[in-house]
Design an enzyme around this catalytic site. Structure first.
Site, PDB file in Angstrom:
ATOM      1  N   SER A   1     -36.965 -32.045   6.283  1.00 31.65           N
ATOM      2  CA  SER A   1     -38.167 -32.222   7.093  1.00 31.65           C
ATOM      3  C   SER A   1     -37.856 -33.133   8.289  1.00 31.65           C
ATOM      4  CB  SER A   1     -39.292 -32.783   6.220  1.00 31.65           C
ATOM      5  OG  SER A   1     -40.529 -32.711   6.888  1.00 31.65           O
TER       6      SER A   1
ATOM      7  N   ASP B   1     -43.917 -22.080   5.369  1.00 30.66           N
ATOM      8  CA  ASP B   1     -43.677 -23.398   5.959  1.00 30.66           C
ATOM      9  C   ASP B   1     -43.843 -23.289   7.471  1.00 30.66           C
ATOM     10  OD1 ASP B   1     -42.801 -25.902   6.724  1.00 30.66           O
ATOM     11  OD2 ASP B   1     -40.741 -25.631   6.048  1.00 30.66           O
TER      12      ASP B   1
ATOM     13  N   HIS C   1     -43.061 -25.915   2.216  1.00 32.33           N
ATOM     14  CA  HIS C   1     -42.505 -27.168   2.708  1.00 32.33           C
ATOM     15  C   HIS C   1     -42.512 -28.241   1.627  1.00 32.33           C
ATOM     16  CE1 HIS C   1     -41.137 -29.661   6.037  1.00 32.33           C
ATOM     17  NE2 HIS C   1     -41.838 -30.651   5.506  1.00 32.33           N
TER      18      HIS C   1
END
Length: 234
Positions: free
Chosen positions: A20, A174, A204
């Site tokens: 991320s 995501d 995610h």
């Protein structure tokens, strides 16, 4: 890295990894180290559903997964703005795309464009981006958005060509999926070896949730296994 041997580390086996926002940092570190003659060359970079740009937050993955946990589209814009300058008051301008002037959007279109995303990833729906007016005040706030250390996807080819072997993991559900797909293409176009893992049923942060308090998803385990396999194969 300068003292790797002192700690019993083989300087030829150093890699960076992040997921991320950490994937953003890992990509930026890799680019910063690219071409450095005074430090060992990185062995690899491992980018797990990384966020790599904030020029276009209306790509297919942003539209398709706008309301999918754990990273909603509006939250992605909020976090990007907090990282950029600690102020998310212009979040709606970013979501509309009115923070980037047309000439800048045209400049980076070769790298940040839905045209570079395989058609199969648009099957769940995509409406082409509509341009909006931009004011000088808003642009002034977002001038840094084109700095590669903030948005690694915008680095020049000369930098991309010097990057190490790469692993990129993306998830279908995501908002950041297309950032990973676009970076994969950039790396491959510049001759950088890429191992790609796409979790068709992933979302995610699924890797972080692996065996988290008894909560586990088979897709997360598959992704984690692929990461470990890649590292062991270096």
């Amino acid at each position: 890295m300068r003292n790797a041997e002192h700690y019993g580390v083989d300087p030829a086996c150093i890699s960076v990894c992040g997921d991320s926002a950490g994937g953003n940092l890992a990509a930026a570190v890799s680019q910063t180290l690219a071409g450095r003659a005074d430090l060992p060359r990185l062995r690899a970079q491992i980018l797990i559903y990384p966020g790599l740009q904030a020029v276009d937050m209306d790509l297919p993955s942003y539209q398709q997964n706008r309301g999918v946990p754990l990273l909603l589209r509006e939250r992605a814009a909020f976090f990007a703005l907090q990282y950029l300058h600690g102020d998310a008051s212009h979040k709606q301008d970013v979501l509309k795309g009115s923070h980037v002037p047309p000439e800048m959007r045209q400049k980076y279109k070769q790298w940040v464009s839905p045209d570079n995303i395989p058609e199969r990833f648009k099957a769940r729906g995509y409406n082409p981006h509509k341009t909006h007016d931009i004011t000088a005040e808003i642009f002034k706030k977002f001038e840094r958005i084109c700095e590669p250390n903030l948005c690694p996807l915008l680095a020049e080819d000369a930098v991309i060509q010097q990057l190490p072997e790469s692993f990129i993991l993306t998830c279908e559900y995501d908002v950041l999926r297309d950032d990973g797909l676009l970076y994969k293409k950039r790396l491959e176009d510049n001759g950088v070896p890429v191992t790609w893992c796409h979790l068709e049923d992933g979302f995610h942060a699924i890797i972080s949730l692996y065996d988290y308090g008894g909560l586990s998803f088979p897709s997360g385990k598959r992704g984690l296994d692929r990461i470990v396999q890649f590292i062991k194969g270096l």
